[in-house]
Design a protein around this motif. Sequence first.
Motif, PDB file in Angstrom:
ATOM      1  N   GLY A 176     129.837  16.114  71.569  1.00 23.54           N
ATOM      2  CA  GLY A 176     129.283  17.201  70.776  1.00 23.54           C
ATOM      3  C   GLY A 176     128.972  16.692  69.382  1.00 23.54           C
ATOM      4  N   LEU A 177     128.289  17.522  68.617  1.00 26.17           N
ATOM      5  CA  LEU A 177     127.942  17.154  67.244  1.00 26.17           C
ATOM      6  C   LEU A 177     129.193  17.092  66.375  1.00 26.17           C
ATOM      7  CD1 LEU A 177     124.740  19.289  66.554  1.00 26.17           C
ATOM      8  CD2 LEU A 177     124.880  16.800  66.668  1.00 26.17           C
ATOM      9  N   ASN A 178     129.229  16.146  65.444  1.00 25.83           N
ATOM     10  CA  ASN A 178     130.324  16.080  64.470  1.00 25.83           C
ATOM     11  C   ASN A 178     130.322  17.305  63.580  1.00 25.83           C
ATOM     12  OD1 ASN A 178     131.097  13.585  65.378  1.00 25.83           O
ATOM     13  ND2 ASN A 178     130.474  12.478  63.561  1.00 25.83           N
ATOM     14  N   ASN A 179     129.124  17.741  63.201  1.00 26.84           N
ATOM     15  CA  ASN A 179     128.968  18.824  62.250  1.00 26.84           C
ATOM     16  C   ASN A 179     127.836  19.723  62.735  1.00 26.84           C
ATOM     17  OD1 ASN A 179     128.332  20.459  60.045  1.00 26.84           O
ATOM     18  ND2 ASN A 179     128.593  18.811  58.556  1.00 26.84           N
ATOM     19  N   TYR A 210     140.326   8.569  74.473  1.00 32.84           N
ATOM     20  CA  TYR A 210     139.582   7.718  73.548  1.00 32.84           C
ATOM     21  C   TYR A 210     138.497   8.533  72.858  1.00 32.84           C
ATOM     22  CZ  TYR A 210     141.881   3.867  75.925  1.00 32.84           C
ATOM     23  OH  TYR A 210     142.820   3.018  76.456  1.00 32.84           O
ATOM     24  N   THR A 211     138.418   8.384  71.543  1.00 34.17           N
ATOM     25  CA  THR A 211     137.394   9.055  70.753  1.00 34.17           C
ATOM     26  C   THR A 211     136.380   8.011  70.295  1.00 34.17           C
ATOM     27  OG1 THR A 211     139.022  10.664  69.990  1.00 34.17           O
ATOM     28  CG2 THR A 211     136.989  10.490  68.713  1.00 34.17           C
ATOM     29  N   LEU A 212     135.096   8.395  70.340  1.00 37.60           N
ATOM     30  CA  LEU A 212     134.022   7.484  69.946  1.00 37.60           C
ATOM     31  C   LEU A 212     133.096   8.174  68.959  1.00 37.60           C
ATOM     32  CD1 LEU A 212     134.483   7.338  73.290  1.00 37.60           C
ATOM     33  CD2 LEU A 212     133.014   5.385  72.974  1.00 37.60           C
ATOM     34  N   ASP A 213     132.588   7.411  67.995  1.00 35.71           N
ATOM     35  CA  ASP A 213     131.519   7.872  67.107  1.00 35.71           C
ATOM     36  C   ASP A 213     130.204   7.430  67.721  1.00 35.71           C
ATOM     37  OD1 ASP A 213     132.959   9.131  65.079  1.00 35.71           O
ATOM     38  OD2 ASP A 213     133.120   7.305  63.874  1.00 35.71           O
ATOM     39  N   ILE A 214     129.257   8.343  67.762  1.00 38.80           N
ATOM     40  CA  ILE A 214     127.944   8.050  68.336  1.00 38.80           C
ATOM     41  C   ILE A 214     126.892   8.449  67.313  1.00 38.80           C
ATOM     42  CG2 ILE A 214     126.358   8.541  70.242  1.00 38.80           C
ATOM     43  CD1 ILE A 214     128.907   9.503  71.813  1.00 38.80           C
ATOM     44  N   GLU A 215     125.956   7.546  67.056  1.00 40.17           N
ATOM     45  CA  GLU A 215     124.870   7.829  66.121  1.00 40.17           C
ATOM     46  C   GLU A 215     123.536   7.703  66.851  1.00 40.17           C
ATOM     47  OE1 GLU A 215     122.790   5.876  62.208  1.00 40.17           O
ATOM     48  OE2 GLU A 215     124.955   5.630  62.429  1.00 40.17           O
ATOM     49  N   CYS A 216     122.851   8.823  66.973  1.00 39.10           N
ATOM     50  CA  CYS A 216     121.524   8.846  67.599  1.00 39.10           C
ATOM     51  C   CYS A 216     120.489   8.702  66.503  1.00 39.10           C
ATOM     52  CB  CYS A 216     121.315  10.154  68.369  1.00 39.10           C
ATOM     53  SG  CYS A 216     122.443  10.359  69.750  1.00 39.10           S
ATOM     54  N   GLY A 217     119.892   7.529  66.405  1.00 37.52           N
ATOM     55  CA  GLY A 217     118.906   7.258  65.368  1.00 37.52           C
ATOM     56  C   GLY A 217     117.578   7.950  65.630  1.00 37.52           C
ATOM     57  N   ALA A 218     116.643   7.724  64.739  1.00 36.28           N
ATOM     58  CA  ALA A 218     115.331   8.378  64.822  1.00 36.28           C
ATOM     59  C   ALA A 218     114.575   7.997  66.080  1.00 36.28           C
ATOM     60  CB  ALA A 218     114.499   8.022  63.582  1.00 36.28           C
ATOM     61  N   ALA A 219     114.852   6.832  66.662  1.00 40.84           N
ATOM     62  CA  ALA A 219     114.133   6.384  67.858  1.00 40.84           C
ATOM     63  C   ALA A 219     114.819   6.816  69.160  1.00 40.84           C
ATOM     64  CB  ALA A 219     113.973   4.870  67.840  1.00 40.84           C
ATOM     65  N   TYR A 220     115.960   7.506  69.074  1.00 40.42           N
ATOM     66  CA  TYR A 220     116.639   7.998  70.280  1.00 40.42           C
ATOM     67  C   TYR A 220     115.734   9.029  70.939  1.00 40.42           C
ATOM     68  CZ  TYR A 220     120.118  10.015  73.364  1.00 40.42           C
ATOM     69  OH  TYR A 220     120.778  10.445  74.479  1.00 40.42           O
ATOM     70  N   PRO A 221     115.585   9.050  72.244  1.00 39.80           N
ATOM     71  CA  PRO A 221     116.272   8.305  73.286  1.00 39.80           C
ATOM     72  C   PRO A 221     115.556   7.031  73.722  1.00 39.80           C
ATOM     73  CG  PRO A 221     115.016  10.028  74.316  1.00 39.80           C
ATOM     74  CD  PRO A 221     114.785  10.143  72.833  1.00 39.80           C
ATOM     75  N   ASN A 222     114.488   6.654  73.027  1.00 39.92           N
ATOM     76  CA  ASN A 222     113.806   5.412  73.404  1.00 39.92           C
ATOM     77  C   ASN A 222     114.650   4.185  73.095  1.00 39.92           C
ATOM     78  OD1 ASN A 222     111.452   6.705  74.372  1.00 39.92           O
ATOM     79  ND2 ASN A 222     110.805   7.029  72.263  1.00 39.92           N
ATOM     80  N   GLU A 223     115.554   4.312  72.132  1.00 42.67           N
ATOM     81  CA  GLU A 223     116.503   3.254  71.805  1.00 42.67           C
ATOM     82  C   GLU A 223     117.903   3.830  71.956  1.00 42.67           C
ATOM     83  OE1 GLU A 223     115.743   1.593  67.969  1.00 42.67           O
ATOM     84  OE2 GLU A 223     113.679   1.076  68.471  1.00 42.67           O
ATOM     85  N   PRO A 224     118.868   2.999  72.358  1.00 45.46           N
ATOM     86  CA  PRO A 224     120.223   3.518  72.563  1.00 45.46           C
ATOM     87  C   PRO A 224     120.876   3.934  71.255  1.00 45.46           C
ATOM     88  CG  PRO A 224     120.215   1.134  72.717  1.00 45.46           C
ATOM     89  CD  PRO A 224     118.773   1.563  72.606  1.00 45.46           C
TER      90      PRO A 224
END
Length: 148
Positions: free
Chosen positions: A38-41, A67-81
């Motif tokens: 889910g979203l952090n904020n 296990y907790t993970l931080d995930i950052e979806c950049g501007a090119a997501y979903p074309n880039e991981p």
Amino acid sequence: MYRVPGQGQNVVVPRNFRLLEELERGEKGIGDGTVSYGLNNSDDMLMTHWTGTIIGPPGTVHDCRIYTLDIECGAAYPNEPPKVRFVTCIHMNGVDKRGRLDYKHFEPIKNWTSSCTLESLLTAIRRDMAQPHNRKLPQPPEGSTYDV
């Protein structure tokens, strides 16, 4: 934007629409409950910063660990991981000493396509935890976290 295979044509869907679909799916808890995200904020209008959770697979050293993970979806997501970093300490092939996934080593990211999702990524990480090369690796004390 990314392309969705249609009936003889490709449909381009904006990044935020895709992320809204993923957010809805994550909030509904679809799946077997062993991964969540889910979203952090909730004020993150660009839907960039996410938190993922993986419950360790049974029959491994990860069994019953969360296990907790931080995930950052950049501007090119979903074309880039997305960029993925474990917050909870883990010893696992493909994870560096700061908890970051090594994109060159980790297959689900190395073979990333725009049809991959946060759920499929977290599920693949969990599946990799159960592989012979990871299932018995000695682990840090439960609940320990990486320094940011």
